[in-house]
Design a protein around this motif. Structure first.
Motif, PDB file in Angstrom:
ATOM      1  N   VAL A   1      45.229  44.565  43.495  1.00  0.00           N
ATOM      2  CA  VAL A   1      44.115  43.618  43.564  1.00  0.00           C
ATOM      3  C   VAL A   1      44.635  42.258  44.025  1.00  0.00           C
ATOM      4  CG1 VAL A   1      42.201  42.560  42.309  1.00  0.00           C
ATOM      5  CG2 VAL A   1      43.067  44.823  41.595  1.00  0.00           C
ATOM      6  N   ALA A   2      44.174  41.788  45.178  1.00  0.00           N
ATOM      7  CA  ALA A   2      44.554  40.461  45.670  1.00  0.00           C
ATOM      8  C   ALA A   2      43.574  39.419  45.143  1.00  0.00           C
ATOM      9  CB  ALA A   2      44.563  40.436  47.192  1.00  0.00           C
ATOM     10  N   ILE A   3      44.098  38.301  44.642  1.00  0.00           N
ATOM     11  CA  ILE A   3      43.269  37.172  44.217  1.00  0.00           C
ATOM     12  C   ILE A   3      43.430  36.083  45.268  1.00  0.00           C
ATOM     13  CG2 ILE A   3      42.775  35.529  42.373  1.00  0.00           C
ATOM     14  CD1 ILE A   3      44.213  37.366  40.429  1.00  0.00           C
ATOM     15  N   VAL A   4      42.361  35.799  46.027  1.00  0.00           N
ATOM     16  CA  VAL A   4      42.458  34.870  47.148  1.00  0.00           C
ATOM     17  C   VAL A   4      41.372  33.805  47.055  1.00  0.00           C
ATOM     18  CG1 VAL A   4      43.414  36.683  48.622  1.00  0.00           C
ATOM     19  CG2 VAL A   4      40.957  36.219  48.692  1.00  0.00           C
ATOM     20  N   GLY A   5      41.549  32.748  47.843  1.00  0.00           N
ATOM     21  CA  GLY A   5      40.597  31.645  47.868  1.00  0.00           C
ATOM     22  C   GLY A   5      41.295  30.388  48.314  1.00  0.00           C
ATOM     23  N   LYS A   6      40.550  29.307  48.450  1.00  0.00           N
ATOM     24  CA  LYS A   6      41.164  28.046  48.863  1.00  0.00           C
ATOM     25  C   LYS A   6      41.991  27.476  47.713  1.00  0.00           C
ATOM     26  CE  LYS A   6      37.448  24.828  47.627  1.00  0.00           C
ATOM     27  NZ  LYS A   6      36.505  23.793  48.146  1.00  0.00           N
ATOM     28  N   ALA A   7      42.692  26.405  47.979  1.00  0.00           N
ATOM     29  CA  ALA A   7      43.546  25.796  46.969  1.00  0.00           C
ATOM     30  C   ALA A   7      42.725  25.253  45.804  1.00  0.00           C
ATOM     31  CB  ALA A   7      44.372  24.670  47.600  1.00  0.00           C
ATOM     32  N   ASN A   8      43.277  25.381  44.610  1.00  0.00           N
ATOM     33  CA  ASN A   8      42.761  24.719  43.414  1.00  0.00           C
ATOM     34  C   ASN A   8      41.401  25.228  42.950  1.00  0.00           C
ATOM     35  OD1 ASN A   8      43.545  22.891  41.421  1.00  0.00           O
ATOM     36  ND2 ASN A   8      42.249  21.280  42.239  1.00  0.00           N
ATOM     37  N   VAL A   9      41.107  26.521  43.173  1.00  0.00           N
ATOM     38  CA  VAL A   9      39.845  27.070  42.667  1.00  0.00           C
ATOM     39  C   VAL A   9      40.033  27.830  41.360  1.00  0.00           C
ATOM     40  CG1 VAL A   9      38.687  27.213  44.890  1.00  0.00           C
ATOM     41  CG2 VAL A   9      40.073  29.144  44.110  1.00  0.00           C
TER      42      VAL A   9
END
Length: 298
Positions: A8-16
């Motif tokens: 499971v990859a946890i992705v998103g922009k910085a500092n979320v």
């Protein structure tokens, strides 16, 4: 018992809140957390095993506009990590426009036809109506498998995340022993804990120009004490002075806080010594980036 497992990859922009989410799901702190963006630089693997289910989480750096070679490598970690996973947790904030980097991630989801869960974090900071508006804004961007509002700080919605992941995890063997928490070597964890204390104690312009290298990590023959020696690299002499502090006060504070965390995590008494060294513009030096283990080749 038929086992099942998923990457499971946890992705998103910085500092979320990606690292905070990982720590909350595991029930243990393995990824460093601070209020500053781009805290995570490498891919941290956390392993959660509950009975037949094993989830291998890949916590990635915040996807952002690259300004240095190090930033470029950090973005490569994200795109490489989601290239070969079973499930993706796409973490976003509850308000505001999607930035360019988030939209690029969604395009990657489309190209690779990934199974993605939209996780809206920090819902404790907005009104319930704002969450409904947010869902309406984002649900047309991609065919998300589910939309899950959560608050990591309030521990709200985490059960739903686990239920959704479990329901979509295929049958298969466990990839790690059931008591595994992370695949990260203790040296990496030690370096990251020290860097977290720099992030939390220093002014904004300094932490992003720092890196930590563990030069020695050895348990004494008589046992009971683990000796750790670490080099803290920074880019300017002026930053070196600030990290050390008056009479060594700041460096002592950083080392003391890091030692306390490491003793709790590793369950051993620790003798920690830290030195500060200057490496001009190291974030654009491929050799230094590689030597510090910050270039992901996978």
């Amino acid at each position: 018992m038929n086992t099942k497992s998923a990457f499971v990859a946890i992705v998103g922009k910085a500092n979320v809140g990606k690292s905070s989410l990982l720590n909350a799901l595991l029930g243990e702190k393995i990824a460093i957390v601070s209020s500053k963006p781009q805290t995570t630089r490498t891919r941290i693997t956390g392993v959660l095993t509950e009975g037949e289910l094993q989830l291998v989480f890949l916590d990635t750096p915040g996807f952002h506009k690259a300004k240095t070679k190090l930033s470029g490598h950090m973005n490569n970690v994200v795109t490489n990590s989601i290239g070969d996973v079973d499930l993706v947790l796409f973490v976003v904030e509850p308000k505001g426009k999607m930035n360019e980097e988030e939209l690029k991630l969604i395009e990657t989801f489309k190209q690779r036809k990934l199974l993605v869960f939209l996780v809206i974090n920090k819902i404790d900071l907005v009104e319930p109506d704002d969450i409904l508006v947010r869902i309406g804004e984002l649900q047309d961007l991609y065919d998300f498998e589910a939309v899950i509002p959560i608050s990591v700080t309030e521990k709200s919605g985490l059960d739903t995340v686990m239920e959704e992941l479990s329901a979509h995890t295929p049958e298969g063997p466990h990839y790690f022993p059931d008591d595994t928490l992370t695949d990260q070597p203790e040296r990496v964890i030690a370096g990251e804990v020290i860097r977290e204390k720099i992030l939390r104690n220093m002014r904004d312009e300094i932490p992003h120009g720092t890196a930590v290298s563990i030069e020695k990590m050895r348990e004494r023959e008589e046992g009971g004490i683990l000796d750790i020696e670490a080099n803290i690299y920074c880019e300017k002499d002026s930053h070196k002075g600030m990290i050390i502090g008056k009479g060594g006060s700041m460096l002592k504070k950083i080392a003391s806080e890091a030692r306390a965390d490491l003793e709790e995590f590793l369950d051993v008494k620790i003798n920690l010594k830290c030195w500060v060294k200057v490496r001009d513009d190291w974030r654009n030096n491929e050799n230094i980036i590689r030597s510090l283990g910050l270039k992901f080749e996978g």
